[in-house]
Structure formats: C-alpha cells, structure tokens
Design a protein around this motif. Structure first.
Motif, short mmCIF file in Angstrom:
data_model
loop_
_atom_site.label_atom_id
_atom_site.label_comp_id
_atom_site.label_asym_id
_atom_site.label_seq_id
_atom_site.Cartn_x
_atom_site.Cartn_y
_atom_site.Cartn_z
N LEU A 240 -14.17 -11.67 5.77
CA LEU A 240 -13.86 -10.80 4.91
C LEU A 240 -13.83 -10.95 3.58
O LEU A 240 -12.67 -11.66 3.19
N ALA A 241 -14.59 -10.56 2.82
CA ALA A 241 -14.88 -11.07 1.29
C ALA A 241 -14.96 -9.77 0.43
O ALA A 241 -15.41 -8.73 0.58
N GLY A 242 -14.04 -10.08 -0.71
CA GLY A 242 -14.21 -9.02 -1.82
C GLY A 242 -13.20 -7.77 -1.24
O GLY A 242 -12.22 -7.91 -0.87
N GLU A 243 -13.96 -6.37 -1.61
CA GLU A 243 -13.13 -5.47 -1.51
C GLU A 243 -13.04 -4.70 -0.14
O GLU A 243 -14.03 -4.78 0.61
N LYS A 244 -11.76 -4.53 0.37
CA LYS A 244 -11.50 -3.91 1.58
C LYS A 244 -11.75 -2.15 1.48
O LYS A 244 -12.42 -1.80 2.39
N THR A 245 -11.50 -1.81 0.36
CA THR A 245 -11.60 -0.36 0.15
C THR A 245 -11.89 -0.40 -1.33
O THR A 245 -11.28 -0.97 -2.04
N ALA A 246 -12.95 0.70 -1.66
CA ALA A 246 -13.22 0.78 -3.10
C ALA A 246 -12.07 1.56 -3.60
O ALA A 246 -11.32 2.41 -3.13
N ARG A 247 -12.34 1.61 -5.05
CA ARG A 247 -11.11 2.34 -5.83
C ARG A 247 -11.68 3.83 -5.71
O ARG A 247 -12.71 4.14 -5.37
N GLY A 248 -10.50 4.34 -5.74
CA GLY A 248 -10.74 6.02 -5.62
C GLY A 248 -9.71 6.73 -6.36
O GLY A 248 -8.50 6.05 -6.58
N TRP A 249 -9.72 8.23 -6.48
CA TRP A 249 -8.85 8.89 -7.10
C TRP A 249 -7.72 8.91 -6.43
O TRP A 249 -6.47 9.27 -7.00
N ALA A 250 -7.60 8.99 -4.99
CA ALA A 250 -6.25 9.00 -4.28
C ALA A 250 -5.65 7.66 -4.04
O ALA A 250 -4.63 7.60 -4.10
N SER A 251 -6.59 6.30 -3.86
CA SER A 251 -6.01 5.32 -3.64
C SER A 251 -5.75 4.20 -4.83
O SER A 251 -5.15 3.31 -4.72
N GLY A 252 -6.62 4.67 -5.99
CA GLY A 252 -6.25 3.91 -7.24
C GLY A 252 -7.31 2.77 -7.13
O GLY A 252 -8.53 2.74 -6.69
N LYS A 253 -6.66 1.66 -7.40
CA LYS A 253 -7.71 0.41 -7.40
C LYS A 253 -8.15 0.00 -6.26
O LYS A 253 -7.42 0.02 -5.19
N ALA A 254 -9.12 -0.89 -6.29
CA ALA A 254 -9.80 -1.43 -4.87
C ALA A 254 -8.74 -2.16 -4.31
O ALA A 254 -8.11 -2.89 -4.90
N ALA A 255 -8.61 -1.95 -2.83
CA ALA A 255 -7.59 -3.02 -2.14
C ALA A 255 -8.58 -3.99 -1.71
O ALA A 255 -9.86 -4.07 -1.21
N MET A 256 -8.16 -5.42 -1.61
CA MET A 256 -8.92 -6.56 -1.13
C MET A 256 -8.50 -6.90 0.15
O MET A 256 -6.93 -6.57 0.56
N PHE A 257 -9.15 -7.81 0.85
CA PHE A 257 -8.91 -8.24 1.97
C PHE A 257 -7.56 -9.11 2.04
O PHE A 257 -7.57 -9.87 1.04
N ASP A 258 -6.76 -9.48 3.09
CA ASP A 258 -5.81 -10.32 3.13
C ASP A 258 -5.60 -11.12 4.48
O ASP A 258 -6.27 -10.65 5.32
N ALA A 259 -4.70 -11.89 4.47
CA ALA A 259 -4.48 -12.67 5.78
C ALA A 259 -4.22 -11.77 6.95
O ALA A 259 -4.64 -12.03 7.99
N PHE A 260 -3.54 -10.54 6.87
CA PHE A 260 -3.16 -9.92 7.98
C PHE A 260 -4.38 -9.01 8.48
O PHE A 260 -4.39 -8.61 9.75
#
Length: 796
Positions: free
Chosen positions: A591-611
């Motif tokens: 799982l590399a890079g952005e988990k979810t893209a940036r958006g007006w509701a979520s703000g900055k892009a979320a990245m994948f993590d160990a969980f």
C-alpha cells in the motif's frame, strides 16, 4: 534467424510462394515470426533518366533537373547531389513515397523558390547501403519508368524463431532440409569439393585442450586479395541482418549462416609460431573484435600462438589478428568446441555472438572437413590465392548414435497411424538411416535426438500436427469430479478476496537482480542463483514477493500514480536443509502513497499506515481459513520493516502466519521510492490445515435470547499488547463469552505513569434463559480474574 527467399532457393528446388513456405515452416515446428518484403519499402520509387541539368537560380550547390519517368511529361526535380548530370539513369522518389531511411513522406514542394516534384535518391536514403555521397547511378540500359523494386530484385526475407533444441536449423541449409522432408521441394546436395593443397602448411596446428577443443582443423591460403565481397554474397548477408565487411570476413559469416558452421580467418602475418587451442591462464586477457578487453580464467578455452591469446574460442576472435584490406595470407580455423565450455565462458564474460549461439547448442561435429572445403572453395574463387595442405588436429566426437525404434509408437505416442514406409521415408529425408529391423542411426547434426520418442516427434511433425484428428479424453458417467486441489482453491479464493478489497493484482518475475534479492534473504539460508539467467538483472530466484511489487510501485509512481494497492500471489524460493529447494506459497501486498485523495470534506490526503496493513492481513487470513481470533501480534517482522511500526501475526511464539507494517526508509531508498509504503506478506504454507468436515454443514439456529454487553476498564502496564488482554478475556468463559473487543486506549490524566487504560466490550450470550444478577457477577469475576493474570487491575 533471417534469410531471403533467394538464399533458401540456393539449397531448395521449389516453386512454392513465400506464403506457402511460411505455412509449411509453421506446420513442421519452425515458427515464422515475420516476413519482410523490401519491395514494400520501395513503393513509389521509379527508374528515371535525367534529361537536362541546369544550375539553380538561387543556390550555387543545387541543380534543377528535368527527369523522364517513362510516361507523361518530364518532371522537374531539385537535386543537390554532386554526380547529378544529364544523361544519367537513377532512382526517383515520387510525391507520396516514404523514404526508407528516415521514414518521411516526399511531397511536391518549392526549394529555394523552384518547384520540385520528388527526390533523386542515394543508396543510403533507400537503406541499401552506407553510400550517401551521391545519387544512385544505374546502367544506361536500365528500363526507364520501371518500379525500382522490380528492377532491383527486392527479395522477401523470412524470420524464423529457432528453438534451442534445433541447432541443425541455425543454418539455411538445415531449414531447407526440413522443408524438403515435408514435401515442399528437393534439397540440393552440398556442392563443395575438397580443394587439394599445393604446399605444406607453414605453421603447426594442434589442440592442447582435448576436452574443450577436441578437434582443430586448419590450413593456410596465401596470395589472397581482400576487398568487397560480390553482390550476391552481400545480398544474402544483408537479408540475415549482417553488415558486409570484407570478402574474407563475409565468407566466414556466410558459411556460418548458410550451414550453421562457425569458422574464423586469421591474418597469417600477425601470428607467431604455432597456432593451438589451450586453456587460458588466470588473469590472461584478450582484446576482442567488439573492441572490449576480457579477463580470462583457466576454465576457458582460447586459441593462441607462441606470443599469446588471439581468440576466445568459439565465441569471438581477437582484434589484433583479424583480417584487413592489406591481408594477403590467411589461416583458416574450423574447430569443434565443447558446448558446455562455450556456454560457461559466454556467461562468465557476459559475451554473446552468433558463433556462441551455435557452438553452445551443438554444431555438427562431422562437418569440419566439409566446412573447411567450403571456406577454401569460396575464398579461392572470390579472393584468389593458393591453399596449403589441410591440417587435422584431434578428433571430433562423431561416434554414431543408434536407437531402436518401433513404428507403432507413432500411433501410441503421437495419436496418428502413419504407414511404415512413410515413416522410413520421412526419417531418411531428415538424414536418419534405418535398417530392416528399425535400428535408426541419428545424423551427426541432430544432438537433440536421444530416444525413440524423439523419432516419433520427427515423424509426426513432418506428417503434420494439423493432420492429427482430435479425440476426446475418456470421461466417467455422471457429474464431473472437481479437479482443483485445495491449494488451487485457496489461491482462487484469496485472489478474489484481495481484489474485492480494492487491491489490484500484479504479476512480476520470479527472478530478481542479486542486490535486490539480497535485501530480503535474511534467515532464508541464502539465495538460489541461476547459472544461465535470462539476463544479469534476472539472476536470483525471489526469496520474497515484496521486491517485485516494490519495483512495480516505483514504475507506477514514476508515471504519476498518487496511490497504489498492489498484491501478488505466488511462490518464494528458499534454500532448505542441505541446500534443498523450498518453494512456499505466499501472498504479498503493498500500500503506497495516498490512501484517500485530498478533498473539501477530508482536507489533506491521508496516507497508508501500519494499521491499514494489519487490517488487510487479518481480513485475508480470515478468508484463508486461519484462526484469526487466536492470533498473537508480536514483533520481529524483519529488517525490511520499520522496527516501531511493524509486527507479525503468529499462532504461538514460533508459527508466523504473516508480517505487516511500514517498510524501512532505508529499504525504500534502495528501490528509489520516496513515499511511505505499508506492506504485508502472508505465509500461506504456515496456515494449519482444517480438520476434515462432514459433507453437510450443521444447520444454523439463531439464539433465542438477546445478547448482553458489559464494558470493563483495566489499568495495565504500558508495554502490554492490547490483543493479549482481549484474547485472555475471550477465553475466560467460553460457554458465555462470545466476543470481546477493545474500544478505548487511554493514557493521560488519572492514569499512573507507565500504565494505560484499556476498555473492553464483552459480549455475553445466554442460552435457554436470561442471566440473573448472580450469574452476571460470576462472569464478571471470571473476566477480572483472567485479566489479573496479565497484571491488569479493574478501574474503580
């Protein structure tokens, strides 16, 4: 291997078209990769005559030509060639023609203010040679207006893929032999006769390495005149993709391509003393014809004289003893080299050549005499000269191979009944001799034929695989039985599950560059390294699926991908006990890079993590049938993972079912990846087998009473894994506790330093009656007692 239709017809008397020849080659197992007709590239080019040539009014170096193309009014053409003049016959490219060397379309245009209706062409522009100093000059009687392709005699070129087991077809003659056996013409016998020598060979020839070079034949030809080879020879070499060099070099290349017999010509003036085959000395070097210097070892065979090495035997000649335009005396070398030695040497030096391809597959050991005669005949006929007596050093391995054959095997193994007379005729046409008792002697040019099944293959392929009638396999009555194994079913299930979770399947090579494989070889007993890899970048068998997936991540990130979810299901290759091969079924996921893209509701892009990685591992293990409720989360995921953001999923302390977490930044740097990457490896071979179950599942009966939920908060040591506490509570009362889950992890005000507060939701399922207060109190005590064994204290 490429060859022209004319070259094939030098050896095969046939009226078949190139399409019929192609179809028959495919039918007998020689796959045609393509047919190139040079006439297609010369469409739009005409034989034309220059009527007048006048100076361009606006350019000193240009002329305005009036050109006759055989029909209609003469065309005006602007030309800058220095040899353009009135009365000459050349080649005119008309508007709309595509220039072969350059690929651009000719158009009617104005050049320095004067209209030009085409282009007078040079040899280089038509891709017929390297001469570009002037336009083509044809004989004065060349038919004006004729298509240049027809006048030039453009010849179709056939490209055949030769499999490694058919060294006899590494020459045009061998391909012609197969076509003749298949009924597409008559094979011409090899016409060369032994050329007698008029003087003794002036230098000794011998082999001092009987294992690497069993036979070394040679002779001297003095008084030769080297120069360009004749057009017919150059045409044949060009059709094979070879660049003509000089008559002496071209003749050796021609014999190799026509008959599969590599040879070499030395400039006699550059040799000193005897010429002989020997083992190289460690550290010895050779400057090869490709301009590179190679350091040799004692495992390699070389051709040398009294002063040193001249030739990497069977692979490439040396630069300092090759023939040039000044060569007047030559030494011919026709030798037999051990195929294994040639292959090992070529791989060790990372050096390939047409000669190596033929020697390592196995050239005809009985063709040395004929090869030397062919070379001598061609050199004397083209370059002149006087040959010496031939010298035959050593003995090639020409012991006949005899196979006992039963003609009935053609039907038993090949599925087609072929008359014995037809089988005998087929084998005879291919060069096999047989007696009345079907003792078959294998020809010396067929090292791939070892037994009777090989003879069946020869008979059936010439008969035609398309002529074998399809027959259904026997099938039992009733419902077809399942054929997929448990492992195959598991693979299918996991592929569907991983894809359903939004991951994309990747398929990568099972081979890796050694440096990348070394990064994942820890604790696996070392790497499996191939002795004959496809390339140096595909030399090690993969000890993990992650390197291939990381390479795919890098490629996709380089092409602008923002986030990637890739998985692969395959095998990793480990060294078992005593170096035994060990293949293990594994699922790798990144799982590399952005988990979810940036958006007006979520703000900055979320990245994948160990969980995220742990969640994928748990979900896929559940699909694979692993007892996920009993898994323990532990560390030691390996040096490839971030030590504080990774873990393993285990059944007990030793059985590792998966490892997950964020990959180490140092590892990502090795793969040139500049974003964080979470990864999972599931070791499917470690999942315990399920116990045999009854054919029918037990019926499902939903509980009659509603479940009861109770929350517990415990103070525990800060280092205690929450999963251990959840597992202990879940197992404290299996008759009543059906589930337990963590819903809060708190550290801060009110919690002592070094401790944490874990809140657990416990689900209780009553049976035939509801719980009373006493029963609930007893269950709570059992929960508290189980937690206390881990040092947990119930919060007040």
């Amino acid at each position: 291997m490429k060859f022209s239709l004319t070259w094939l017809k030098d050896h095969l008397d046939t009226e078949a078209s190139v399409e019929e020849i192609s179809a028959k080659l495919n039918a007998v197992g020689l796959e045609v990769e393509g047919i190139e007709n040079p006439a297609d590239k010369l469409a739009g080019f005409k034989v034309a005559k220059v009527l007048t040539a006048q100076r361009h009014p606006n350019a000193d170096k240009l002329q305005v030509l009036s050109v006759d193309v055989g029909a209609g009014e003469p065309l005006q053409v602007v030309c800058g060639a220095p040899n353009a003049r009135a009365g000459m016959v050349g080649v005119l490219g008309l508007a709309g023609a595509i220039v072969p060397n350059g690929g651009f379309e000719l158009k009617k245009s104005a050049i320095r203010g004067v209209e030009s209706n085409g282009m007078m062409c040079s040899v280089a522009e038509l891709d017929l040679g390297d001469d570009h100093d002037g336009i083509i000059e044809l004989p004065g009687d060349a038919p004006v207006g004729t298509d240049f392709a027809a006048y030039h005699g453009a010849d179709p070129v056939i490209d055949v893929a030769i499999t490694p087991n058919r060294p006899d077809c590494m020459g045009v003659y061998g391909i012609a032999r197969d076509l003749a056996a298949a009924g597409l013409g008559t094979l011409h016998p090899i016409a060369a006769q032994a050329v007698p020598g008029s003087f003794a060979c002036p230098l000794p020839i011998r082999t001092d390495d009987a294992e690497g070079c069993p036979a070394f034949y040679g002779r001297v030809i003095r008084g030769v005149k080297n120069g360009p080879s004749p057009k017919w020879l150059q045409d044949r070499l060009k059709s094979a993709g070879q660049r003509p060099i000089s008559a002496l070099v071209d003749i050796t290349n021609y014999v190799m391509l026509a008959y599969g017999r590599p040879a070499h010509a030395y400039d006699l003036a550059k040799l000193s003393g005897a010429i002989f085959a020997r083992r190289a000395q460690d550290g010895e070097s050779c400057l090869a014809l490709n301009g590179k210097e190679y350091t040799l070892t004692s495992a390699m065979t070389v051709i040398a004289d009294d002063n040193g090495v001249h030739d990497i035997a069977g692979i490439m000649g040396g630069e300092h003893s090759g023939c040039s335009d000044e060569t007047t005396d030559v030494l011919l070398e026709v030798a037999y080299f051990d195929p294994v030695r040639i292959g090992d040497t070529g791989r060790a030096l990372n050096l390939t050549s047409d000669a190596r391809q033929r020697f390592e597959r196995g050239v005809d050991p009985a063709f040395l005499d004929m090869g030397l005669a062919l070379l001598t005949d061609l050199i004397v006929g083209i370059c002149g000269g006087e040959p010496s007596e031939p010298v035959f050093a050593g003995q090639p391995p020409v012991a006949p191979k005899l196979i006992k054959y039963d003609p009935a095997m053609a039907e038993r193994l090949g599925g087609v009944a072929i008359p014995e007379a037809q089988q005998r005729a087929t084998l005879s046409a291919l060069g096999f001799a047989s007696d009345a008792a079907w003792n078959v002697t294998v020809p010396s040019w067929r090292p791939d034929v070892d037994g009777a099944p090989d003879l069946v293959e020869e008979v059936v392929r010439i008969h035609g695989l398309d002529n074998i009638v399809s027959a259904p396999l026997p099938r039992l009555d009733g419902v077809a039985r399942p054929t997929a194994t448990a492992a195959q079913k598991l693979e299918r299930k996991l592929r569907r599950a991983a894809a359903a979770r939004g991951n994309n399947e990747a398929v990568t090579w099972s081979f890796l560059p050694e440096p990348e494989a070394d990064l994942f070889a820890d604790g696996n007993g070392g790497l499996w390294v191939l002795q004959n890899p496809i390339s140096e970048d595909m030399k090690a068998m993969r000890p993990s699926l992650l390197p291939g997936l990381l390479a795919a991540v890098r490629r996709n990130l380089d092409r602008g991908a923002a986030g990637l979810r890739l998985f692969e299901l395959g095998r990793r290759y480990l060294r078992g006990a005593a170096g035994a091969s060990d293949e293990r079924l594994t699922l790798g996921l990144v799982l590399a890079g952005e988990k979810t893209a940036r958006g007006w509701a979520s703000g900055k892009a979320a990245m994948f993590d160990a969980f995220d990685a742990k969640g994928e591992a748990m979900a896929l293990l559940a699909e694979a049938g692993a007892p996920v409720d009993n898994l323990q989360v532990m560390g030691e995921a390996g040096p490839q993972f971030h030590p504080g953001q990774s873990g393993t999923l285990r059944l007990g302390p030793k059985t590792v079912l998966a490892r997950f977490g964020m990959l180490h930044p140092a590892l990502l740097k090795q793969f040139d990846i500049d974003v964080a990457v979470a990864a999972v490896e599931l070791f499917l071979d470690a999942i315990p087998s399920r116990k045999a179950a009854d054919f029918a599942r037990p019926h499902y009966a939903p509980p009659a009473l509603q479940a009861v939920r109770r929350d517990f908060a415990f103070l525990v040591d800060g280092a205690l894994p929450a999963g251990d506490l959840v597992r202990a509570i879940r197992g404290c009362d299996k008759a009543n506790v059906v589930a337990a889950r963590l819903f809060d992890d708190f550290r801060g005000q009110g919690v002592p330093e070094g401790q944490k507060s874990l809140a657990i939701e416990v689900t209780l399922q009553p049976g035939d009656k509801s719980y009373d207060e006493a029963e609930l109190k007893a269950i709570a005590e059992r929960v508290t007692a189980a937690a206390a064994k881990l040092g947990a204290v119930l919060r007040g």
